[in-house]
Motif scaffolding. Structure first.
Motif, PDB file in Angstrom:
ATOM      1  N   LEU A  13      38.263  39.472  28.368  1.00 57.83           N
ATOM      2  CA  LEU A  13      37.388  38.375  28.945  1.00 57.83           C
ATOM      3  C   LEU A  13      36.025  38.395  28.315  1.00 57.83           C
ATOM      4  CD1 LEU A  13      38.061  38.948  32.709  1.00 57.83           C
ATOM      5  CD2 LEU A  13      38.790  37.085  31.233  1.00 57.83           C
ATOM      6  N   ILE A  14      35.478  39.490  27.796  1.00 55.53           N
ATOM      7  CA  ILE A  14      34.460  39.497  27.000  1.00 55.53           C
ATOM      8  C   ILE A  14      34.682  38.757  25.705  1.00 55.53           C
ATOM      9  CG2 ILE A  14      32.762  41.236  25.523  1.00 55.53           C
ATOM     10  CD1 ILE A  14      33.456  43.401  27.556  1.00 55.53           C
ATOM     11  N   ILE A  15      35.617  39.020  25.066  1.00 56.65           N
ATOM     12  CA  ILE A  15      35.815  38.146  23.871  1.00 56.65           C
ATOM     13  C   ILE A  15      35.806  36.575  24.296  1.00 56.65           C
ATOM     14  CG2 ILE A  15      37.432  37.495  22.330  1.00 56.65           C
ATOM     15  CD1 ILE A  15      38.372  40.318  22.254  1.00 56.65           C
ATOM     16  N   TRP A  16      36.708  36.057  25.409  1.00 53.69           N
ATOM     17  CA  TRP A  16      36.697  34.878  25.934  1.00 53.69           C
ATOM     18  C   TRP A  16      35.093  34.368  25.939  1.00 53.69           C
ATOM     19  CZ3 TRP A  16      40.520  31.294  27.503  1.00 53.69           C
ATOM     20  CH2 TRP A  16      40.001  30.156  28.406  1.00 53.69           C
ATOM     21  N   LEU A  55      45.658  35.619  24.395  1.00 54.79           N
ATOM     22  CA  LEU A  55      45.297  37.017  24.608  1.00 54.79           C
ATOM     23  C   LEU A  55      44.750  37.266  26.013  1.00 54.79           C
ATOM     24  CD1 LEU A  55      42.838  37.785  21.883  1.00 54.79           C
ATOM     25  CD2 LEU A  55      45.043  38.377  22.037  1.00 54.79           C
ATOM     26  N   VAL A  56      44.188  36.159  26.764  1.00 52.63           N
ATOM     27  CA  VAL A  56      43.733  36.539  28.060  1.00 52.63           C
ATOM     28  C   VAL A  56      44.959  36.495  28.876  1.00 52.63           C
ATOM     29  CG1 VAL A  56      42.319  35.521  29.989  1.00 52.63           C
ATOM     30  CG2 VAL A  56      41.435  35.500  27.791  1.00 52.63           C
ATOM     31  N   LEU A  57      45.944  35.537  28.715  1.00 59.78           N
ATOM     32  CA  LEU A  57      47.071  35.400  29.349  1.00 59.78           C
ATOM     33  C   LEU A  57      47.957  36.937  29.461  1.00 59.78           C
ATOM     34  CD1 LEU A  57      49.647  33.620  30.611  1.00 59.78           C
ATOM     35  CD2 LEU A  57      50.480  33.525  28.328  1.00 59.78           C
ATOM     36  N   THR A  58      48.038  37.303  28.136  1.00 62.25           N
ATOM     37  CA  THR A  58      48.735  38.597  27.946  1.00 62.25           C
ATOM     38  C   THR A  58      48.102  39.799  28.653  1.00 62.25           C
ATOM     39  OG1 THR A  58      49.224  38.040  25.626  1.00 62.25           O
ATOM     40  CG2 THR A  58      49.513  40.370  26.459  1.00 62.25           C
ATOM     41  N   THR A  59      46.743  39.846  28.646  1.00 66.02           N
ATOM     42  CA  THR A  59      46.069  41.122  29.590  1.00 66.02           C
ATOM     43  C   THR A  59      46.249  40.845  31.023  1.00 66.02           C
ATOM     44  OG1 THR A  59      43.995  39.936  29.343  1.00 66.02           O
ATOM     45  CG2 THR A  59      44.693  41.432  27.477  1.00 66.02           C
ATOM     46  N   ILE A  60      46.300  39.682  31.468  1.00 67.03           N
ATOM     47  CA  ILE A  60      46.184  39.228  32.909  1.00 67.03           C
ATOM     48  C   ILE A  60      47.613  39.573  33.270  1.00 67.03           C
ATOM     49  CG2 ILE A  60      46.184  37.579  34.739  1.00 67.03           C
ATOM     50  CD1 ILE A  60      43.834  36.249  33.202  1.00 67.03           C
ATOM     51  N   VAL A  61      48.644  39.046  32.744  1.00 68.64           N
ATOM     52  CA  VAL A  61      49.936  39.128  33.015  1.00 68.64           C
ATOM     53  C   VAL A  61      50.385  40.539  33.370  1.00 68.64           C
ATOM     54  CG1 VAL A  61      52.483  38.515  32.895  1.00 68.64           C
ATOM     55  CG2 VAL A  61      50.785  36.653  32.719  1.00 68.64           C
ATOM     56  N   THR A  62      50.127  41.449  32.111  1.00 74.82           N
ATOM     57  CA  THR A  62      50.296  42.706  32.027  1.00 74.82           C
ATOM     58  C   THR A  62      49.751  43.670  33.193  1.00 74.82           C
ATOM     59  OG1 THR A  62      50.632  42.363  29.608  1.00 74.82           O
ATOM     60  CG2 THR A  62      50.553  44.815  30.340  1.00 74.82           C
ATOM     61  N   THR A  63      48.585  43.314  33.394  1.00 73.25           N
ATOM     62  CA  THR A  63      47.842  44.166  34.248  1.00 73.25           C
ATOM     63  C   THR A  63      48.398  44.055  35.853  1.00 73.25           C
ATOM     64  OG1 THR A  63      45.882  43.828  33.095  1.00 73.25           O
ATOM     65  CG2 THR A  63      45.580  44.647  35.076  1.00 73.25           C
ATOM     66  N   LEU A  64      48.714  42.812  35.900  1.00 75.40           N
ATOM     67  CA  LEU A  64      49.342  42.335  37.245  1.00 75.40           C
ATOM     68  C   LEU A  64      50.673  42.776  37.426  1.00 75.40           C
ATOM     69  CD1 LEU A  64      47.745  38.727  37.910  1.00 75.40           C
ATOM     70  CD2 LEU A  64      46.976  40.854  38.834  1.00 75.40           C
ATOM     71  N   SER A  65      51.388  42.801  36.386  1.00 74.79           N
ATOM     72  CA  SER A  65      52.781  43.298  36.433  1.00 74.79           C
ATOM     73  C   SER A  65      52.584  44.827  36.628  1.00 74.79           C
ATOM     74  CB  SER A  65      53.705  42.931  35.129  1.00 74.79           C
ATOM     75  OG  SER A  65      53.120  43.865  34.015  1.00 74.79           O
ATOM     76  N   ILE A  66      51.645  45.505  36.046  1.00 79.33           N
ATOM     77  CA  ILE A  66      51.442  46.749  36.294  1.00 79.33           C
ATOM     78  C   ILE A  66      51.363  47.001  37.935  1.00 79.33           C
ATOM     79  CG2 ILE A  66      49.911  48.777  36.085  1.00 79.33           C
ATOM     80  CD1 ILE A  66      49.812  48.096  33.029  1.00 79.33           C
ATOM     81  N   PHE A  67      50.206  46.398  38.413  1.00 78.11           N
ATOM     82  CA  PHE A  67      50.499  46.079  39.948  1.00 78.11           C
ATOM     83  C   PHE A  67      51.686  46.007  40.465  1.00 78.11           C
ATOM     84  CE2 PHE A  67      45.871  46.137  38.945  1.00 78.11           C
ATOM     85  CZ  PHE A  67      45.243  46.713  39.866  1.00 78.11           C
ATOM     86  N   ALA A  68      52.259  45.064  39.941  1.00 81.91           N
ATOM     87  CA  ALA A  68      53.591  44.624  40.707  1.00 81.91           C
ATOM     88  C   ALA A  68      54.571  45.762  40.514  1.00 81.91           C
ATOM     89  CB  ALA A  68      54.163  43.493  40.079  1.00 81.91           C
ATOM     90  N   SER A  69      54.599  46.935  39.683  1.00 84.21           N
ATOM     91  CA  SER A  69      55.582  47.818  39.565  1.00 84.21           C
ATOM     92  C   SER A  69      55.142  49.119  40.155  1.00 84.21           C
ATOM     93  CB  SER A  69      55.743  47.998  38.144  1.00 84.21           C
ATOM     94  OG  SER A  69      54.582  48.200  37.401  1.00 84.21           O
ATOM     95  N   PHE A  70      54.321  49.109  40.901  1.00 82.06           N
ATOM     96  CA  PHE A  70      53.821  50.316  41.400  1.00 82.06           C
ATOM     97  C   PHE A  70      54.838  50.933  42.550  1.00 82.06           C
ATOM     98  CE2 PHE A  70      48.787  50.136  41.526  1.00 82.06           C
ATOM     99  CZ  PHE A  70      48.667  50.219  40.289  1.00 82.06           C
TER     100      PHE A  70
END
Lengths: 666, 510
Positions: free
Chosen positions: B47-50, B90-105
């Motif tokens: 997001l900083i890069i964005w 890039l932003v899509l990647t970090t967002i989807v991955t972060t949310l999928s980490i939440f989804a896999s708790f």
């Protein structure tokens, strides 16, 4: 105030958001949030209208998206036409909000209902205020979504779920045509703005073929949304939704959006005589066929649904015969009297414990005075009786068909006007006069439109649709709430006030375009637009149309009130025709056989092909190139594991080589 | 520092993975939190890069070039950078991955390994989107294969072994084709420059191919062959008919989080590669095969939709819908218009959010009902109203309802194809009209699925199922809000993409 017109859709949007998040804590009080929002919208709409009369069109836009050198903007615009539409939409929506307070109060998802109503009102008002046709399309789809949600409001009823899907899909077919039309227009003109498109058409920047093509594609959208033949099949089924929804969405506002669309794109249509002819004939055919089906339906809502289709056909016919003002004038008057009729039907249905079959009604005149009188006013208005609203607008449509159309169109319109008067008064007499036939038993005919009194008297016992397949939590069956099936009585002020308001409008709405006052509405709507002269009928036409309406009413009176002609007289004379009408010309069956089944069959075929051939080849290649396959006990997986190992090793070797040969990290 | 930001972004997840390796496997909660923090940091960095991304510049930004190693005349650089094409991904990647980490708790099996692989995967994906050196690009591309292979193979469903190997071999084959093609592109490029100033850099190669010192080397046949080989390599990933059959298997067997990443990001590497390398280095060849690409796009749209229509398993329905939706990308790029190209990129981003949401919803429902068979579901609006509501919203987003992001990409792609020049695509209108039928089919299969799963009478066995848990709101709300944000105000995205799009399209127009 005109600069603040954006507030009009925003109030209902806020109501939607409030109810979405905290609605379940408000329950019944949710209705007040919705009513308040629509009241504010209505007030602002009135102020905006007054400012627009004698004022000028106001536009405000911001950048929405940019690609290359093109920019698409979004915003809002107040023109004469949409200033009128704002009043119609906010007013009908407001009274429907009020009416639903009582009608839906048994339902423990009432807050969800009001949130959907809010979302719908927002979307419909957004559609009306759109300054360009893409924004219109966006809101056009959103009203479709709301229609889907509200038709399927009682989602636990399989019929409601099916009807919701059917409504969305059928209109979607039209929407794709509309979208393609817009895309082609955009590529021709570089803009979605009405003004730019009008100018491009006027200056001959688009060739004739494309004008006709885009006009027809756009009209396809109107055909879907305004339930014109052959895409009308979704609207009768949409009656599975709660009745206030039918009044608001499927009678007064959303279904009229197709007519409105043709109205705002009118210069494009005027530029193609082919398109105009298609529009006129589609409208006429629709008006006629829908009216024939309305003759035999016994579900009070379905009669009104076919009537709506038929009346929308009238509006489309008017637009197709250069009757711009006639079509839009009828849109407005129809919105009032059809909303009135639907809410009247709702009031009746509510009073007779959620039964909808007119064979179980009758004799309500004495029991429900306000509902009866207002319903009668609505019926007179739609039949085109002087001096009610429908008389004025229908007469202009007849004039338009006669002067700019041809003999066929005019004849069809006259016959349809006769049928309209007949089926409306069939409905009125069956419902309100004679003896009450509801009795104590539970809804014997249960909402089956294909069952008619003369056809099959011995229908199997079906459940009240709202008691069926639902748990008590979701919706307290009305029968319980109302106690012991006491005889029907007039409903509370929440339900009668809207009827009175709409009935008054059904009486006076025609005044805005009186011939001897110089057609004020016409002047307002056509100012600054180059739409040609508007057709007006002579006195004899008005008399003829009155005579036609009168004879329709008289025939209905003779059959259903007086009993001078047996009710099943025509059904016995021509049982084949009667059956054809009851089965809605078998169009649903035809569509299923011609479109739905083959599509699914093709899908199945491809799926089999996908598994056997496309994927089969992949597996075959995998197997045949594996020489070590047989040494593995597990046939399939063994080979794949080998491949996996080879693949990983290959990757590692490639990477390792790179490092070993000259590798260092820079 | 600005240049190093990208490097940090790419390698922070890898460092995080290494950190997690040091934590005892019993400390499940520590591992979970750390994974979320690491991925979240990558998200913040992206997001900083964005924020620092210059919307007015058409070339590469945040560039870093460092010599890495060389083999003879083959000089490999660590060369990274981003433009309007890679920035949103890039932003899509970090967002989807972060949310999928939440989804896999909710995953309890071999938690430590799960997150290590997920974070390695994240580095691989981010690397693909920033790499400008083709060798580096290939390495990162390969780096995504192994973690996904394990995610499916260890945490997947009943047929996980078959699915994971099929995924590995099939897409591995694609990588092999890609690698060979890259080498060939390099060699031919070097030859065309008389082996002077050769490079493995995409940027440099694009210049060489546009302006070779020795044009005879680069004949139409050779360039055409190279483009088609590249197309096949990326077509497997996207996937394009008939190279799609690995996808339904992989999706159905993959755990929810892996499905989210697979559909949300991995497929996009195919579209990205096609635009970056195929269109970037060989634009004239891309134009030459525009009709073919457009036709394949339409086949994807219709074929995927027809197959989705007849699926009995909800997850494979969503998988086939992905195939259908990736056809929009092909349609958009083939048009060689700014609208179409932007529509394609929009679709990559939009479908990333929407498909991740759909897969999450299917996973959440499966977790409760233990079934994905459509006919066994029903009445979910009653038993789990909130999940059903999000499911419906996700379906509507997938249908392309305006106000949600999918509509914008479809609109732009269709404006593109209908505006394509007749020299490029002779039957553009026909192709566009057939493609539009896909819009109806999409509504048909999704609404039919909704009618049978969320609507209808509630099944006895689903009474009292728990509705959404607080942790589940994170991915649900996050993904839906993003789809709405882009759908309502696409300027957010078009602003970043547009300059690059003009640049790509001008290579063929000029």
């Amino acid at each position: 105030m005109i600069q603040n017109a954006w507030l009009i859709p925003v109030f209902p949007l806020i109501a939607f958001l409030i109810l979405l998040f905290i609605g379940r804590f408000l329950k019944e009080k949710a209705s007040y949030v919705g009513i308040a929002a629509l009241a504010l919208s209505f007030i602002v709409s009135v102020l905006v209208l007054f400012e627009r009369i004698g004022g000028e069109t106001y536009t405000f836009v911001i950048e929405w998206i940019t690609f290359g050198e093109s920019t698409i903007t979004m915003g809002y615009e107040v023109t004469a036409l949409n200033a009128m539409m704002l009043i119609v939409v906010t007013l009908v929506s407001l009274v429907v909000h009020i009416f639903s307070r009582e009608y839906m109060h048994d339902d423990n998802r009432i807050h969800v209902f009001y949130s959907y109503l809010g979302l719908f009102s927002f979307s419909m008002l957004g559609l009306v205020l759109a300054p360009n046709v893409l924004q219109l399309f966006i809101f056009w789809e959103l009203v479709g979504l709301c229609s889907f949600l509200l038709v399927g409001f009682w989602y636990f009823k399989p019929e409601a779920a099916a009807a919701a899907k059917k409504a969305f899909l059928t209109t979607r077919i039209g929407d794709v045509g509309l979208l393609l039309g817009l895309v082609i227009l955009f590529n021709q003109t570089g803009s979605f703005d009405y003004g730019v498109i009008y100018a491009a058409v006027e200056n001959g920047l688009i060739n004739d073929t494309l004008i006709t093509a885009t006009a027809l594609l756009i009209f396809l959208g109107a055909v879907g949304k305004s339930a014109q033949f052959p895409l009308h099949v979704w609207l009768p089924d949409a009656m599975e939704g709660p009745t206030p929804v039918s009044a608001l969405i499927h009678a007064a506002t959303m279904v009229a959006a197709g007519v409105y669309l043709v109205g705002v794109m009118y210069p494009l249509f005027l530029a193609s005589s082919t398109a105009m002819t298609v529009v006129a004939y589609t409208g006429a055919i629709t008006a006629f066929f829908a009216a024939t089906m309305a003759l035999v339906m016994t579900d009070i809502k379905r009669v009104l649904a076919y009537s709506t289709i038929s009346q929308l056909g009238f509006m489309i016919l008017a637009l197709g015969t250069a009757g711009y003002v006639a079509g839009l004038f009828h849109l407005m008057t129809h919105a009032f009297f059809k909303a009135l009729l639907f809410l009247g039907a709702g009031s009746v249905i509510f009073a007779v414990h959620h039964r909808q079959d007119i064979r179980d009604m009758g004799g309500l005149w004495s029991k429900m005075k306000i509902t009866s009188v207002t319903f009668l006013i609505g019926a007179l208005a739609i039949a085109g009786v002087f001096p009610l609203a429908g008389f004025w607008s229908k007469e202009e449509i007849l004039a338009s068909a006669l002067l700019n159309g041809d003999g066929f169109l005019f004849a069809i319109a006259l016959i349809t006007a006769f049928m309209t008067a007949f089926y409306m008064f069939r409905l009125f007499f069956k419902t309100f006069t004679g003896e009450y036939r509801g009795g104590d038993h539970d809804d014997p005919h249960a909402d089956d439109p294909r069952v008619d009194a003369y056809g099959a008297a011995d229908v199997a016992e079906a459940d009240n649709p709202r008691d069926e397949s639902m748990d008590k939590e979701a919706h307290v069956p009305p029968a319980e709430d109302h106690g012991h099936h006491h005889s029907p009585e007039e409903n509370s002020g929440f339900m009668t006030l809207p009827l009175i308001v709409l009935a008054s409008l059904a009486v006076v709405a025609g005044l805005v375009n009186l011939p001897f006052m110089g057609y004020p509405l016409e002047g307002f709507l056509t100012e600054g637009l180059n739409l040609g002269s508007q057709p007006h009928g002579a006195l004899w036409l008005a008399i003829l149309s009155l005579a036609v309406a009168g004879s329709g009413i008289a025939l209905a009176w003779a059959m259903y009130y007086k009993g001078a002609i047996a009710e099943d007289f025509f059904a016995k004379k021509a049982p084949g025709v009667h059956n054809l009408l009851l089965n809605k010309y078998y169009l649903d069956e035809i569509y299923t056989a011609v479109f739905v089944r083959p599509t699914v069959a093709i899908g199945r075929f491809f799926w089999e092909m996908d598994k056997s051939i496309v994927d089969g080849m992949v597996n075959l290649i995998g197997r045949s190139t594996s020489s070590t396959g047989r040494s593995f006990g597990r046939r399939h997986n063994g080979q794949l594991q080998t491949y996996g190992l080879v693949s990983i090793l290959g990757g590692i070797v490639v990477i390792a080589l790179a490092f070993v040969l000259r590798g260092y990290f820079g | 520092m600005m240049g190093n930001l990208l490097t940090w972004l790419v390698f922070v997840p890898l460092i995080g993975a290494a950190l997690i390796l040091t934590i005892p496997r019993e400390n499940v909660n520590v591992i979970r939190s750390l994974a979320a923090i690491v991925s979240g940091s990558a998200l913040v960095l992206s997001l900083i890069i964005w924020g620092g991304f210059d919307r007015g510049v058409s070339g590469m930004q945040f560039e870093t070039v460092a010599p890495w190693f060389d083999i003879g005349f083959l000089q490999i650089n660590y060369e990274i950078g981003i433009d309007g094409l890679s920035m949103p991904l890039l932003v899509l990647t970090t967002i989807v991955t972060t949310l999928s980490i939440f989804a896999s708790f909710s995953i309890v099996k071999r938690v430590k390994e799960f997150y290590v692989w997920t974070l390695v995967l994240l580095t691989g994906m981010l690397g693909v989107f920033v790499a400008l050196d083709m060798f580096l690009f290939f390495l990162f591309f390969e780096l995504t294969l192994i973690p996904m292979f394990f995610l499916i193979g260890i945490w997947g469903g009943k047929m996980r072994e078959y699915a994971s190997f099929k995924f590995l071999i099939y897409t591995g084959l694609g990588s092999a084709i890609m690698f060979i093609t890259f080498i060939a592109m390099f060699v031919k490029g070097a030859e065309a420059m008389h082996f002077q100033e050769t490079s493995f850099s995409m940027i440099r190669l694009a210049e060489i191919y546009a302006n070779p010192a020795n044009p005879e080397v680069l004949t139409g046949a050779i360039k055409g062959g190279l483009f088609l080989a590249l197309f096949v390599a990326f077509a497997i990933k996207l996937p394009v008919f008939p190279f799609h059959t690995w996808l339904p298997n992989a999706h159905v067997e993959a755990p929810t989080a892996a499905s989210m990443i697979l559909a949300g990001v991995l497929l996009k590497m195919g579209g990205y590669g096609l635009i970056r390398v195929g269109f970037g280095v060989l634009p004239d060849q891309a134009a030459r095969f525009a009709t073919l690409i457009a036709i394949l796009g339409v086949i994807n749209i219709i074929y995927g939709a027809l197959l989705a229509l007849v699926q009995t398993d909800l997850k494979s329905l969503v998988a086939y819908s992905s195939i259908s939706h990736m056809g929009i990308v092909l349609l958009g790029v083939a048009s060689f218009t700014t609208a179409g190209m932007q529509g394609a990129i929009f679709q990559l981003v939009s479908h990333g959010f929407i498909s991740a949401l759909l897969f999450f919803m299917v996973g959440a429902i499966y977790e409760r009902t233990k079934t994905r068979t459509i006919s066994e579901l029903g009445g979910l609006s009653k038993s789990v109203p909130i999940l059903a509501g999000f499911m419906l919203a996700a379906a509507m987003a997938s249908v392309g309802l305006p106000g949600l992001s999918g509509f914008v990409s479809e609109l732009l792609a269709f404006i593109g194809i209908f505006g394509a020049s007749a020299d490029l695509i002779p039957a553009a209108y026909t192709i566009g009209v057939i493609g539009a039928i896909g819009i109806i089919l999409t509504a048909a299969y999704l609404l039919w699925a909704m009618q049978r799963t969320t609507f209808g009478p509630m099944k006895e066995k689903y009474v009292g199922l728990p509705d959404a848990r607080p942790m589940e709101y994170v991915p649900m709300v996050g993904l839906l809000v993003l789809s709405i944000a882009i759908g309502v105000y696409p300027h957010l995205l078009s602003d970043v993409i547009n300059t690059t799009v003009i640049d790509i399209v001008s290579k063929i127009g000029g």
